[in-house]
Write a protein that holds these residues in place. Structure first.
Motif, mmCIF file in Angstrom:
data_model
loop_
_atom_site.group_PDB
_atom_site.id
_atom_site.type_symbol
_atom_site.label_atom_id
_atom_site.label_comp_id
_atom_site.label_asym_id
_atom_site.label_seq_id
_atom_site.Cartn_x
_atom_site.Cartn_y
_atom_site.Cartn_z
ATOM 1 N N ALA A 36 0.824 -1.199 0.000
ATOM 2 C CA ALA A 36 0.000 0.000 0.000
ATOM 3 C C ALA A 36 0.862 1.256 0.000
ATOM 4 O O ALA A 36 0.545 2.249 -0.667
ATOM 5 N N THR A 37 1.962 1.214 0.736
ATOM 6 C CA THR A 37 2.869 2.351 0.780
ATOM 7 C C THR A 37 3.517 2.580 -0.580
ATOM 8 O O THR A 37 3.609 3.713 -1.063
ATOM 9 N N GLU A 38 3.977 1.515 -1.225
ATOM 10 C CA GLU A 38 4.566 1.637 -2.559
ATOM 11 C C GLU A 38 3.570 2.240 -3.542
ATOM 12 O O GLU A 38 3.910 3.142 -4.317
ATOM 13 N N ASP A 39 2.334 1.757 -3.520
ATOM 14 C CA ASP A 39 1.312 2.240 -4.457
ATOM 15 C C ASP A 39 1.027 3.722 -4.228
ATOM 16 O O ASP A 39 0.878 4.495 -5.194
ATOM 17 N N PHE A 40 0.952 4.133 -2.979
ATOM 18 C CA PHE A 40 0.635 5.527 -2.662
ATOM 19 C C PHE A 40 1.734 6.466 -3.165
ATOM 20 O O PHE A 40 1.456 7.448 -3.865
ATOM 21 N N TYR A 41 2.977 6.181 -2.830
ATOM 22 C CA TYR A 41 4.060 7.096 -3.198
ATOM 23 C C TYR A 41 4.392 7.025 -4.691
ATOM 24 O O TYR A 41 4.898 7.996 -5.259
ATOM 25 N N ALA A 83 6.424 6.713 10.330
ATOM 26 C CA ALA A 83 6.921 8.075 10.170
ATOM 27 C C ALA A 83 8.088 8.116 9.202
ATOM 28 O O ALA A 83 8.804 7.122 9.024
ATOM 29 N N TRP A 84 8.269 9.284 8.587
ATOM 30 C CA TRP A 84 9.474 9.556 7.811
ATOM 31 C C TRP A 84 10.595 9.948 8.776
ATOM 32 O O TRP A 84 10.396 10.757 9.670
ATOM 33 N N THR A 85 11.761 9.363 8.574
ATOM 34 C CA THR A 85 12.895 9.604 9.463
ATOM 35 C C THR A 85 14.143 9.923 8.647
ATOM 36 O O THR A 85 14.487 9.160 7.741
ATOM 37 N N ALA A 231 -1.134 17.470 -4.013
ATOM 38 C CA ALA A 231 -2.086 17.433 -2.909
ATOM 39 C C ALA A 231 -3.391 16.752 -3.320
ATOM 40 O O ALA A 231 -3.968 15.961 -2.552
ATOM 41 N N LYS A 232 -3.836 17.018 -4.537
ATOM 42 C CA LYS A 232 -5.063 16.383 -5.035
ATOM 43 C C LYS A 232 -4.885 14.871 -5.139
ATOM 44 O O LYS A 232 -5.776 14.097 -4.748
ATOM 45 N N THR A 233 -3.733 14.447 -5.633
ATOM 46 C CA THR A 233 -3.461 13.016 -5.765
ATOM 47 C C THR A 233 -3.410 12.342 -4.403
ATOM 48 O O THR A 233 -3.847 11.200 -4.242
ATOM 49 N N VAL A 234 -2.865 13.029 -3.403
ATOM 50 C CA VAL A 234 -2.829 12.487 -2.046
ATOM 51 C C VAL A 234 -4.243 12.168 -1.565
ATOM 52 O O VAL A 234 -4.514 11.076 -1.041
ATOM 53 N N ARG A 252 -0.285 13.959 4.683
ATOM 54 C CA ARG A 252 -0.195 12.743 5.502
ATOM 55 C C ARG A 252 -0.617 11.565 4.639
ATOM 56 O O ARG A 252 -1.654 11.615 3.967
ATOM 57 N N ASP A 253 0.179 10.502 4.644
ATOM 58 C CA ASP A 253 -0.180 9.339 3.846
ATOM 59 C C ASP A 253 -1.248 8.515 4.577
ATOM 60 O O ASP A 253 -1.569 8.787 5.741
ATOM 61 N N PRO A 254 -1.855 7.511 3.930
ATOM 62 C CA PRO A 254 -2.950 6.765 4.558
ATOM 63 C C PRO A 254 -2.552 6.049 5.834
ATOM 64 O O PRO A 254 -3.406 5.735 6.672
ATOM 65 N N ASP A 255 -1.260 5.770 6.010
ATOM 66 C CA ASP A 255 -0.777 5.065 7.195
ATOM 67 C C ASP A 255 -0.474 6.016 8.351
ATOM 68 O O ASP A 255 -0.184 5.570 9.468
ATOM 69 N N GLY A 256 -0.516 7.341 8.079
ATOM 70 C CA GLY A 256 -0.310 8.320 9.137
ATOM 71 C C GLY A 256 1.006 9.069 9.099
ATOM 72 O O GLY A 256 1.235 9.946 9.927
ATOM 73 N N ALA A 257 1.907 8.737 8.159
ATOM 74 C CA ALA A 257 3.200 9.418 8.083
ATOM 75 C C ALA A 257 3.035 10.790 7.437
ATOM 76 O O ALA A 257 2.410 10.927 6.388
ATOM 77 N N GLN A 258 3.632 11.795 8.063
ATOM 78 C CA GLN A 258 3.523 13.173 7.593
ATOM 79 C C GLN A 258 4.762 13.561 6.787
ATOM 80 O O GLN A 258 5.883 13.189 7.124
ATOM 81 N N PHE A 259 4.539 14.308 5.702
ATOM 82 C CA PHE A 259 5.641 14.814 4.895
ATOM 83 C C PHE A 259 5.189 16.103 4.225
ATOM 84 O O PHE A 259 4.014 16.465 4.258
#
Length: 269
Positions: A36-41, A83-85, A231-234, A252-259
Protein backbone atom coordinates in the motif's frame (compact mmCIF):
# COMPACT_ATOMS: atom_id res chain seq x y z
CA UNK A 1 30.20 19.86 -4.63
CA UNK A 2 33.09 17.48 -4.37
CA UNK A 3 33.81 15.16 -1.49
CA UNK A 4 36.51 12.78 -0.42
CA UNK A 5 36.11 9.07 -0.89
CA UNK A 6 37.29 5.95 0.83
CA UNK A 7 38.57 2.86 -0.93
CA UNK A 8 36.13 -0.02 -1.13
CA UNK A 9 37.06 -3.63 -1.53
CA UNK A 10 36.50 -3.33 -5.29
CA UNK A 11 38.33 -1.34 -7.91
CA UNK A 12 36.33 1.86 -7.52
CA UNK A 13 36.15 4.53 -4.87
CA UNK A 14 32.96 4.57 -2.81
CA UNK A 15 31.82 7.56 -0.78
CA UNK A 16 31.24 6.69 2.85
CA UNK A 17 30.43 8.24 6.19
CA UNK A 18 34.12 8.49 7.00
CA UNK A 19 34.46 11.32 4.50
CA UNK A 20 31.01 12.93 4.67
CA UNK A 21 29.60 12.96 8.20
CA UNK A 22 27.07 14.89 10.24
CA UNK A 23 24.97 15.57 7.14
CA UNK A 24 21.69 13.89 6.28
CA UNK A 25 22.41 11.00 3.93
CA UNK A 26 19.09 9.14 3.60
CA UNK A 27 15.39 9.23 4.50
CA UNK A 28 13.37 6.16 5.36
CA UNK A 29 9.70 5.49 6.02
CA UNK A 30 8.64 2.91 8.58
CA UNK A 31 5.53 1.16 7.30
CA UNK A 32 2.96 -1.45 8.26
CA UNK A 33 1.78 -2.28 4.71
CA UNK A 34 4.62 -2.29 2.16
CA UNK A 35 2.47 -2.73 -0.94
CA UNK A 36 0.00 0.00 0.00
CA UNK A 37 2.87 2.35 0.78
CA UNK A 38 4.57 1.64 -2.56
CA UNK A 39 1.31 2.24 -4.46
CA UNK A 40 0.64 5.53 -2.66
CA UNK A 41 4.06 7.10 -3.20
CA UNK A 42 4.21 5.87 -6.79
CA UNK A 43 0.96 7.74 -7.45
CA UNK A 44 1.90 10.88 -5.51
CA UNK A 45 5.63 11.27 -6.28
CA UNK A 46 6.07 8.99 -9.28
CA UNK A 47 8.55 6.73 -7.54
CA UNK A 48 9.52 3.33 -8.87
CA UNK A 49 10.70 0.59 -6.52
CA UNK A 50 13.32 -2.09 -6.20
CA UNK A 51 14.12 -4.60 -3.50
CA UNK A 52 16.84 -3.55 -1.07
CA UNK A 53 19.79 -5.76 -0.19
CA UNK A 54 18.66 -5.71 3.44
CA UNK A 55 15.83 -8.21 2.89
CA UNK A 56 12.14 -8.58 2.11
CA UNK A 57 11.08 -5.93 4.61
CA UNK A 58 12.98 -3.16 2.82
CA UNK A 59 12.45 -1.34 -0.49
CA UNK A 60 14.35 1.41 -2.30
CA UNK A 61 12.47 4.23 -4.04
CA UNK A 62 13.89 5.39 -7.36
CA UNK A 63 13.41 8.76 -9.05
CA UNK A 64 14.78 9.00 -12.58
CA UNK A 65 16.64 5.78 -11.83
CA UNK A 66 18.44 7.18 -8.75
CA UNK A 67 17.81 5.96 -5.17
CA UNK A 68 15.96 8.64 -3.19
CA UNK A 69 14.35 7.00 -0.14
CA UNK A 70 13.65 3.73 1.60
CA UNK A 71 10.69 1.89 3.07
CA UNK A 72 11.22 -0.34 6.08
CA UNK A 73 8.28 -2.61 6.85
CA UNK A 74 9.28 -2.84 10.49
CA UNK A 75 6.83 -0.53 12.29
CA UNK A 76 5.09 -3.44 14.01
CA UNK A 77 8.19 -5.60 14.52
CA UNK A 78 10.28 -2.79 16.04
CA UNK A 79 7.25 -1.22 17.78
CA UNK A 80 8.01 2.21 16.31
CA UNK A 81 5.69 4.83 14.86
CA UNK A 82 4.87 5.04 11.17
CA UNK A 83 6.92 8.08 10.17
CA UNK A 84 9.47 9.56 7.81
CA UNK A 85 12.90 9.60 9.46
CA UNK A 86 16.11 11.30 8.30
CA UNK A 87 19.40 9.44 8.69
CA UNK A 88 22.65 11.28 9.38
CA UNK A 89 26.07 10.06 8.33
CA UNK A 90 28.43 9.20 11.19
CA UNK A 91 31.95 7.68 11.22
CA UNK A 92 30.91 5.33 14.07
CA UNK A 93 27.30 4.42 14.86
CA UNK A 94 28.27 3.02 18.24
CA UNK A 95 30.12 6.17 19.30
CA UNK A 96 27.34 8.47 18.06
CA UNK A 97 24.70 6.41 19.87
CA UNK A 98 26.75 6.60 23.07
CA UNK A 99 27.08 10.39 22.74
CA UNK A 100 23.32 10.70 22.25
CA UNK A 101 22.62 8.60 25.33
CA UNK A 102 25.12 10.59 27.42
CA UNK A 103 23.37 13.83 26.44
CA UNK A 104 19.86 12.73 27.38
CA UNK A 105 18.77 11.16 24.11
CA UNK A 106 17.31 7.67 23.63
CA UNK A 107 18.58 4.75 21.58
CA UNK A 108 15.39 3.08 20.35
CA UNK A 109 16.88 0.50 17.98
CA UNK A 110 20.48 -0.62 17.41
CA UNK A 111 23.10 0.00 16.44
CA UNK A 112 22.53 -2.97 14.14
CA UNK A 113 24.64 -4.32 11.29
CA UNK A 114 23.12 -3.79 7.85
CA UNK A 115 25.94 -4.61 5.41
CA UNK A 116 27.64 -2.54 4.11
CA UNK A 117 27.16 -0.54 7.31
CA UNK A 118 25.58 -0.07 10.72
CA UNK A 119 22.47 1.86 11.68
CA UNK A 120 20.57 2.98 14.75
CA UNK A 121 17.27 4.71 15.41
CA UNK A 122 17.51 7.41 18.08
CA UNK A 123 15.47 10.17 19.67
CA UNK A 124 16.80 13.50 20.87
CA UNK A 125 16.12 14.67 24.44
CA UNK A 126 12.84 16.29 23.30
CA UNK A 127 11.61 13.11 21.62
CA UNK A 128 12.26 13.84 17.93
CA UNK A 129 13.26 10.64 16.12
CA UNK A 130 16.26 10.44 13.80
CA UNK A 131 18.60 7.78 12.49
CA UNK A 132 22.33 7.41 12.09
CA UNK A 133 24.21 5.48 9.42
CA UNK A 134 27.80 4.29 9.32
CA UNK A 135 29.16 2.88 6.09
CA UNK A 136 28.85 3.27 2.34
CA UNK A 137 26.04 5.42 0.98
CA UNK A 138 23.09 4.04 -0.97
CA UNK A 139 24.01 5.20 -4.45
CA UNK A 140 25.78 8.51 -5.00
CA UNK A 141 25.44 10.90 -2.05
CA UNK A 142 25.71 14.08 -4.14
CA UNK A 143 23.14 12.76 -6.63
CA UNK A 144 20.84 11.93 -3.71
CA UNK A 145 21.04 15.53 -2.49
CA UNK A 146 20.00 16.75 -5.94
CA UNK A 147 17.03 14.45 -6.54
CA UNK A 148 15.83 13.46 -3.07
CA UNK A 149 14.47 15.75 -0.31
CA UNK A 150 14.63 19.48 -0.87
CA UNK A 151 15.68 19.62 2.78
CA UNK A 152 14.79 18.25 6.21
CA UNK A 153 13.62 20.44 9.06
CA UNK A 154 13.40 19.87 12.81
CA UNK A 155 10.41 21.51 14.44
CA UNK A 156 11.25 21.70 18.12
CA UNK A 157 10.72 23.71 21.31
CA UNK A 158 14.21 25.20 21.57
CA UNK A 159 16.27 25.40 18.39
CA UNK A 160 19.42 26.54 20.19
CA UNK A 161 19.34 23.65 22.66
CA UNK A 162 18.59 21.17 19.85
CA UNK A 163 21.52 22.50 17.82
CA UNK A 164 23.84 21.89 20.76
CA UNK A 165 22.58 18.31 21.14
CA UNK A 166 22.89 17.41 17.47
CA UNK A 167 26.14 19.27 17.12
CA UNK A 168 27.74 17.22 19.89
CA UNK A 169 26.25 13.90 18.74
CA UNK A 170 26.95 14.37 15.02
CA UNK A 171 30.15 16.40 15.38
CA UNK A 172 28.94 19.52 13.63
CA UNK A 173 31.17 22.59 13.55
CA UNK A 174 34.29 20.72 14.59
CA UNK A 175 37.75 21.07 13.15
CA UNK A 176 37.52 17.67 11.46
CA UNK A 177 37.61 17.78 7.68
CA UNK A 178 34.23 16.94 6.17
CA UNK A 179 32.05 18.17 9.03
CA UNK A 180 28.99 20.42 8.64
CA UNK A 181 28.78 24.12 9.38
CA UNK A 182 26.12 25.62 11.65
CA UNK A 183 24.67 29.09 11.03
CA UNK A 184 21.85 31.19 12.46
CA UNK A 185 19.73 32.65 9.67
CA UNK A 186 16.26 34.24 9.87
CA UNK A 187 15.47 32.79 13.31
CA UNK A 188 16.50 29.28 12.26
CA UNK A 189 19.53 27.13 12.83
CA UNK A 190 20.78 26.23 9.36
CA UNK A 191 23.09 23.30 8.69
CA UNK A 192 25.33 23.59 5.64
CA UNK A 193 27.73 21.15 4.07
CA UNK A 194 30.30 22.93 1.90
CA UNK A 195 27.93 25.87 1.54
CA UNK A 196 24.81 23.91 0.63
CA UNK A 197 21.83 23.94 3.04
CA UNK A 198 21.14 20.33 4.09
CA UNK A 199 18.94 20.79 7.20
CA UNK A 200 17.14 23.39 9.30
CA UNK A 201 16.11 23.59 12.95
CA UNK A 202 13.23 25.88 13.90
CA UNK A 203 11.38 26.86 17.05
CA UNK A 204 10.34 30.40 16.17
CA UNK A 205 12.42 33.30 17.39
CA UNK A 206 15.59 32.04 19.04
CA UNK A 207 15.23 34.50 21.89
CA UNK A 208 11.64 33.40 22.62
CA UNK A 209 10.80 30.97 25.40
CA UNK A 210 10.46 27.30 24.35
CA UNK A 211 6.95 26.50 23.09
CA UNK A 212 5.50 23.61 25.17
CA UNK A 213 2.76 22.94 22.57
CA UNK A 214 5.18 21.82 19.84
CA UNK A 215 5.63 18.07 19.37
CA UNK A 216 9.24 17.92 18.25
CA UNK A 217 9.71 16.06 14.98
CA UNK A 218 11.80 16.01 11.82
CA UNK A 219 9.83 16.93 8.70
CA UNK A 220 11.00 15.69 5.29
CA UNK A 221 10.40 18.07 2.36
CA UNK A 222 10.21 16.64 -1.17
CA UNK A 223 10.53 18.90 -4.22
CA UNK A 224 7.72 18.57 -6.82
CA UNK A 225 6.77 20.46 -9.96
CA UNK A 226 3.04 20.78 -9.09
CA UNK A 227 2.12 21.25 -5.42
CA UNK A 228 -1.66 21.52 -6.03
CA UNK A 229 -1.70 18.45 -8.27
CA UNK A 230 0.32 16.50 -5.72
CA UNK A 231 -2.09 17.43 -2.91
CA UNK A 232 -5.06 16.38 -5.03
CA UNK A 233 -3.46 13.02 -5.76
CA UNK A 234 -2.83 12.49 -2.05
CA UNK A 235 -6.54 12.89 -1.30
CA UNK A 236 -7.52 10.65 -4.24
CA UNK A 237 -5.35 7.87 -2.81
CA UNK A 238 -6.53 7.97 0.80
CA UNK A 239 -4.14 10.55 2.25
CA UNK A 240 -4.84 13.87 3.95
CA UNK A 241 -3.91 17.46 3.12
CA UNK A 242 -3.08 19.13 6.44
CA UNK A 243 -2.07 22.51 5.04
CA UNK A 244 -1.72 23.81 1.49
CA UNK A 245 -0.28 26.92 -0.13
CA UNK A 246 0.91 27.80 -3.60
CA UNK A 247 4.48 26.62 -3.02
CA UNK A 248 4.15 24.15 -0.14
CA UNK A 249 1.73 21.55 1.20
CA UNK A 250 1.90 19.50 4.40
CA UNK A 251 0.49 16.03 3.75
CA UNK A 252 -0.20 12.74 5.50
CA UNK A 253 -0.18 9.34 3.85
CA UNK A 254 -2.95 6.76 4.56
CA UNK A 255 -0.78 5.07 7.19
CA UNK A 256 -0.31 8.32 9.14
CA UNK A 257 3.20 9.42 8.08
CA UNK A 258 3.52 13.17 7.59
CA UNK A 259 5.64 14.81 4.89
CA UNK A 260 5.85 18.09 3.00
CA UNK A 261 6.05 18.85 -0.71
CA UNK A 262 7.60 22.10 -1.91
CA UNK A 263 7.67 23.66 -5.35
CA UNK A 264 10.82 22.68 -7.25
CA UNK A 265 12.73 25.79 -8.31
CA UNK A 266 12.78 26.59 -12.00
CA UNK A 267 16.30 25.72 -13.23
CA UNK A 268 16.25 28.87 -15.37
CA UNK A 269 15.71 31.13 -12.34
Amino acid sequence: MNHDTTRSSGATDVASTRSVFGAPCWVSLTSRDMQATEDFYHAVLGWEWRTAKLGDRFRIALQDGAPVAGIAGVATMWQVAVAWTPYFAVPSADEAASRARERGGTVAVGPLSFPPGRAALLADRDGATFGIWEGEFVGDWEAWLRVAPAFIKLHTRDAFDAAIFYGEVLEWATERQGCCEVHYEANEVVLRHRGEVVARISSGALEAAPDPTIRPHWQVHFAVSDVAGCAKTVEEHGGTVLRQGEEEAVLRDPDGAQFTVVLRPDPED
